[in-house]
Scaffold this motif. Structure first.
Motif, PDB file in Angstrom:
ATOM      1  N   VAL A 383     -23.203 -33.912-150.151  1.00 22.91           N
ATOM      2  CA  VAL A 383     -23.840 -32.789-149.470  1.00 22.91           C
ATOM      3  C   VAL A 383     -23.573 -32.889-147.968  1.00 22.91           C
ATOM      4  CG1 VAL A 383     -26.017 -31.665-148.906  1.00 22.91           C
ATOM      5  CG2 VAL A 383     -25.644 -32.580-151.211  1.00 22.91           C
ATOM      6  N   ASN A 384     -22.949 -31.855-147.428  1.00 21.20           N
ATOM      7  CA  ASN A 384     -22.770 -31.705-145.972  1.00 21.20           C
ATOM      8  C   ASN A 384     -23.324 -30.337-145.599  1.00 21.20           C
ATOM      9  OD1 ASN A 384     -20.990 -34.111-145.089  1.00 21.20           O
ATOM     10  ND2 ASN A 384     -19.939 -33.319-146.900  1.00 21.20           N
ATOM     11  N   TRP A 385     -24.621 -30.237-145.574  1.00 21.57           N
ATOM     12  CA  TRP A 385     -25.178 -28.887-145.505  1.00 21.57           C
ATOM     13  C   TRP A 385     -25.307 -28.329-144.092  1.00 21.57           C
ATOM     14  CZ3 TRP A 385     -30.707 -28.624-147.924  1.00 21.57           C
ATOM     15  CH2 TRP A 385     -31.574 -29.489-147.269  1.00 21.57           C
ATOM     16  N   GLY A 386     -24.702 -29.006-143.147  1.00 27.43           N
ATOM     17  CA  GLY A 386     -24.482 -28.365-141.858  1.00 27.43           C
ATOM     18  C   GLY A 386     -23.226 -27.510-141.864  1.00 27.43           C
ATOM     19  N   ASN A 387     -22.424 -27.628-142.936  1.00 31.50           N
ATOM     20  CA  ASN A 387     -21.195 -26.856-143.051  1.00 31.50           C
ATOM     21  C   ASN A 387     -21.478 -25.394-143.374  1.00 31.50           C
ATOM     22  OD1 ASN A 387     -19.771 -29.185-142.612  1.00 31.50           O
ATOM     23  ND2 ASN A 387     -19.117 -29.458-144.739  1.00 31.50           N
ATOM     24  N   PRO A 388     -20.547 -24.497-143.052  1.00 32.99           N
ATOM     25  CA  PRO A 388     -20.736 -23.090-143.430  1.00 32.99           C
ATOM     26  C   PRO A 388     -20.621 -22.918-144.938  1.00 32.99           C
ATOM     27  CG  PRO A 388     -18.563 -23.433-142.470  1.00 32.99           C
ATOM     28  CD  PRO A 388     -19.320 -24.710-142.268  1.00 32.99           C
ATOM     29  N   CYS A 389     -21.131 -21.808-145.433  1.00 36.72           N
ATOM     30  CA  CYS A 389     -21.056 -21.515-146.857  1.00 36.72           C
ATOM     31  C   CYS A 389     -19.615 -21.201-147.260  1.00 36.72           C
ATOM     32  CB  CYS A 389     -21.958 -20.333-147.203  1.00 36.72           C
ATOM     33  SG  CYS A 389     -23.716 -20.640-146.902  1.00 36.72           S
ATOM     34  N   PHE A 390     -19.354 -21.285-148.564  1.00 34.67           N
ATOM     35  CA  PHE A 390     -18.029 -20.984-149.096  1.00 34.67           C
ATOM     36  C   PHE A 390     -17.923 -19.516-149.512  1.00 34.67           C
ATOM     37  CE2 PHE A 390     -18.696 -25.497-149.706  1.00 34.67           C
ATOM     38  CZ  PHE A 390     -17.500 -26.046-149.294  1.00 34.67           C
ATOM     39  N   GLN A 391     -18.910 -19.023-150.219  1.00 36.93           N
ATOM     40  CA  GLN A 391     -18.859 -17.644-150.679  1.00 36.93           C
ATOM     41  C   GLN A 391     -19.012 -16.690-149.499  1.00 36.93           C
ATOM     42  OE1 GLN A 391     -21.141 -16.598-154.225  1.00 36.93           O
ATOM     43  NE2 GLN A 391     -21.675 -18.749-154.491  1.00 36.93           N
ATOM     44  N   LYS A 392     -18.204 -15.643-149.503  1.00 37.36           N
ATOM     45  CA  LYS A 392     -18.241 -14.706-148.385  1.00 37.36           C
ATOM     46  C   LYS A 392     -19.619 -14.079-148.219  1.00 37.36           C
ATOM     47  CE  LYS A 392     -16.011 -10.650-146.390  1.00 37.36           C
ATOM     48  NZ  LYS A 392     -17.294 -10.031-146.040  1.00 37.36           N
ATOM     49  N   LYS A 393     -20.252 -13.698-149.347  1.00 38.17           N
ATOM     50  CA  LYS A 393     -21.549 -13.056-149.235  1.00 38.17           C
ATOM     51  C   LYS A 393     -22.572 -13.998-148.607  1.00 38.17           C
ATOM     52  CE  LYS A 393     -22.983 -14.211-153.973  1.00 38.17           C
ATOM     53  NZ  LYS A 393     -23.393 -13.657-155.280  1.00 38.17           N
ATOM     54  N   ASN A 394     -22.435 -15.290-148.841  1.00 39.08           N
ATOM     55  CA  ASN A 394     -23.346 -16.259-148.228  1.00 39.08           C
ATOM     56  C   ASN A 394     -22.960 -16.577-146.795  1.00 39.08           C
ATOM     57  OD1 ASN A 394     -25.060 -16.458-150.428  1.00 39.08           O
ATOM     58  ND2 ASN A 394     -23.898 -18.124-151.369  1.00 39.08           N
ATOM     59  N   LYS A 395     -21.672 -16.555-146.486  1.00 41.56           N
ATOM     60  CA  LYS A 395     -21.243 -16.728-145.090  1.00 41.56           C
ATOM     61  C   LYS A 395     -21.846 -15.648-144.204  1.00 41.56           C
ATOM     62  CE  LYS A 395     -16.725 -18.970-145.654  1.00 41.56           C
ATOM     63  NZ  LYS A 395     -15.258 -18.785-145.486  1.00 41.56           N
ATOM     64  N   ASP A 396     -21.888 -14.422-144.732  1.00 40.72           N
ATOM     65  CA  ASP A 396     -22.430 -13.298-143.968  1.00 40.72           C
ATOM     66  C   ASP A 396     -23.955 -13.355-143.876  1.00 40.72           C
ATOM     67  OD1 ASP A 396     -19.862 -12.358-143.710  1.00 40.72           O
ATOM     68  OD2 ASP A 396     -20.017 -10.942-145.370  1.00 40.72           O
ATOM     69  N   ARG A 397     -24.570 -14.120-144.755  1.00 34.85           N
ATOM     70  CA  ARG A 397     -26.021 -14.085-144.901  1.00 34.85           C
ATOM     71  C   ARG A 397     -26.716 -15.296-144.297  1.00 34.85           C
ATOM     72  NH1 ARG A 397     -28.590 -13.614-150.962  1.00 34.85           N
ATOM     73  NH2 ARG A 397     -30.773 -13.282-150.393  1.00 34.85           N
ATOM     74  N   TYR A 398     -26.002 -16.445-144.257  1.00 35.52           N
ATOM     75  CA  TYR A 398     -26.624 -17.695-143.817  1.00 35.52           C
ATOM     76  C   TYR A 398     -25.781 -18.394-142.766  1.00 35.52           C
ATOM     77  CZ  TYR A 398     -29.134 -16.965-148.211  1.00 35.52           C
ATOM     78  OH  TYR A 398     -29.874 -16.418-149.220  1.00 35.52           O
ATOM     79  N   LEU A 399     -26.458 -19.089-141.861  1.00 35.77           N
ATOM     80  CA  LEU A 399     -25.751 -19.850-140.834  1.00 35.77           C
ATOM     81  C   LEU A 399     -24.965 -20.990-141.456  1.00 35.77           C
ATOM     82  CD1 LEU A 399     -25.197 -20.541-137.841  1.00 35.77           C
ATOM     83  CD2 LEU A 399     -27.286 -21.928-137.894  1.00 35.77           C
TER      84      LEU A 399
END
Length: 506
Positions: A383-399
């Motif tokens: 887990v590296n949860w400071g990283n950006p999301c992979f899914q585009k819809k989540n990239k647009d939705r979450y930091l």
């Protein structure tokens, strides 16, 4: 002999052009650019066109805001002599990629239209500026990032025709907007602020409330809902409405401010309900095991290491196949086990679980635990949860992944998809899960503020809740446990297909 190029004020067509368009940004958009304005855009153009206008727009997705601002920039620059337009935002790269790209497109629309001659007087530069040829130092539009230094510089500009535009204004520093607003002293100076709400405070929020005309102020405040925009399809609206939580719907679709309760991911009432719903995954379903771990030093410090045994099924956060999680056991919640032996404890606790996946924070000391588990041939998800999301819809939705996992976990708790079957560490878990702060970035993406910042209100590191939220990370998969659904190969194919659907937009 070559004919000398006329400067814009020397062109006899310009006076007539100004007489027709200087009083109406809407007419400029329709006749000069050849675009059809929506009712929301016409409302915006009408407000900005007035002398000494102060306009504040809170907007949902897809209302044509960027096209509107590009039109207003060119309208102001081409219709008023020696005019200056200043654009300010927190993210200059984003401003260049969106607004200035749209300004370039708008110039080309003008060039192809009935007034194409006037486009020859405009020069759009690569440094996010535009200018009238021959008057480069006194007749222009420029961009500045919003900070105290640039605010004072921008506020130092004066002139009869001055327009200041603040994009994503809810994220701009209050002192910047206050300084700029106070500098607009002449009769025809204008200011436009556009944004989605990111907080229930600040200068932009005040322009929508106490500083509005309705409350005795001078700001014409407008709210643009995505549902009133012709640029967003019904299918898209339906999909977005179903995927967003209440606050996201207010901010991203309705153009409204988040509710006061939104400062936390979920309430204490929701947290307590996790303990009252019992089993939510049937034994006959194709579920799998996760053993999650959040690692501290084990030297008696404030942070603790947590190990959680979880039953899991499904993917994503919407629909009948959304992820469901049962917290079965919390074997460890301690600051007395050193990180260099924590992997042994995790393996011991998960030794009887078929096909278990170990999901472990690999930041800091956790990297050693991950390596120890991998050396023992265990299935490990780092887990590296400071990283950006992979899914585009989540990239647009979450930091980042942290915000995604924590928000999905909170939504699952609200919707009955997260159940805690053990009473161990109940008070700790309720206190942690109900106090996770939630804010919005300048792009209205959900974020979790850095630990120990003021938004945490003194809450220590939520180690136990972190370990549970790992189960909701978008890229955490699981192995269907043997014998709990029959037809193992078919079930594995089914899970793989669902995982593929979940990541179809990556």
């Amino acid at each position: 002999m070559a004919t000398k190029r006329l400067l814009l004020p020397e062109d006899p067509r310009w006076t007539l052009f100004c007489e027709r368009y200087s009083g109406s940004a809407e007419r400029f958009a329709i006749e000069v650019q050849g675009i059809q304005a929506s009712s929301q855009q016409r409302q915006l153009y009408g407000s900005v066109s007035k002398s000494r206008s102060r306009t504040s727009v809170a907007s949902g997705h897809g209302t044509g805001k960027t096209t509107s601002i590009a039109n207003i920039v060119l309208w102001h620059m081409l219709c008023y002599p020696m005019s200056v337009t200043l654009l300010t935002a927190n993210d200059m790269d984003q401003l260049k990629a969106t607004l200035w790209k749209e300004i370039g497109v708008a110039v080309e629309r003008i060039r192809r239209g009935p007034h194409g001659w006037i486009a020859e007087h405009v020069e759009v530069m690569a440094d996010a500026t535009a200018r009238i040829k021959g008057f480069e130092q006194v007749w222009f539009a420029e961009s500045k990032t919003a900070n105290a230094k640039t605010a004072n510089k921008m506020a130092g500009r004066h002139g009869e025709w001055l327009l200041i535009i603040g994009d994503e204004a809810s994220t701009l520093p209050d002192e910047v907007l206050t300084t700029l607003s106070g500098a607009l002293t002449e009769q025809h100076n204008r200011m436009l602020l556009t944004s989605q709400f990111t907080r229930n405070a600040g200068f932009f929020w005040r322009t929508q409330n106490e500083l509005s005309i309705a409350n005795g102020g001078e700001w014409n405040n407008m709210t643009f809902s995505s549902f009133d925009s012709p640029f967003v399809s019904d299918a898209s609206l339906l999909e977005l409405w179903g995927s967003y939580d209440d606050d996201e719907r207010r901010v991203r679709l309705l153009g409204l401010s988040p509710e006061d309760s939104s400062k936390h991911m979920m309430s204490r009432k929701v947290a307590e309900k996790m303990y009252r719903r019992g089993r939510i995954i049937e034994d006959s379903e194709p579920w799998g095991w996760l053993a999650t771990g959040d690692i501290a030093s084990g030297e008696g410090l404030r942070d603790k290491s947590a190990n959680v045994i979880i039953r899991v099924i499904g993917y994503g956060d919407i629909g009948p196949e959304a992820r469901r999680v049962e917290v079965v056991k919390i074997p460890l919640m301690t600051n007395r086990i050193r990180s260099n032996v924590f992997a042994n404890y995790m393996m011991d606790e998960a030794s009887d679980l078929p096909g278990v996946t170990h999901v472990v924070d690999s930041g800091g000391l956790g990297i050693n635990v991950c390596q120890d588990l991998e050396d023992a041939n265990k299935v490990v998800h780092r887990v590296n949860w400071g990283n950006p999301c992979f899914q585009k819809k989540n990239k647009d939705r979450y930091l980042n992944l942290r915000a995604q996992a924590m928000h999905h976990a909170a939504r699952a708790a609200k919707e009955g998809r997260l159940s805690v079957l053990t009473q161990d560490h109940k008070i700790t878990l309720i206190n942690q899960s109900s106090r996770i702060p939630k804010t919005f970035t300048d792009k209205a993406r959900i974020r979790v503020p850095p630990k120990h910042s003021t938004e945490w209100e003194g809450l220590a590191s939520p180690d136990l809740w972190d370990a549970i939220c790992f189960a909701f990370l978008e890229n955490v998969s699981y192995i269907v446990s043997d014998g709990n659904a029959g037809g193992a190969e078919a079930l594995a194919d089914d899970v793989a297909a669902k995982a593929g659907d979940a990541f179809a937009d990556v």
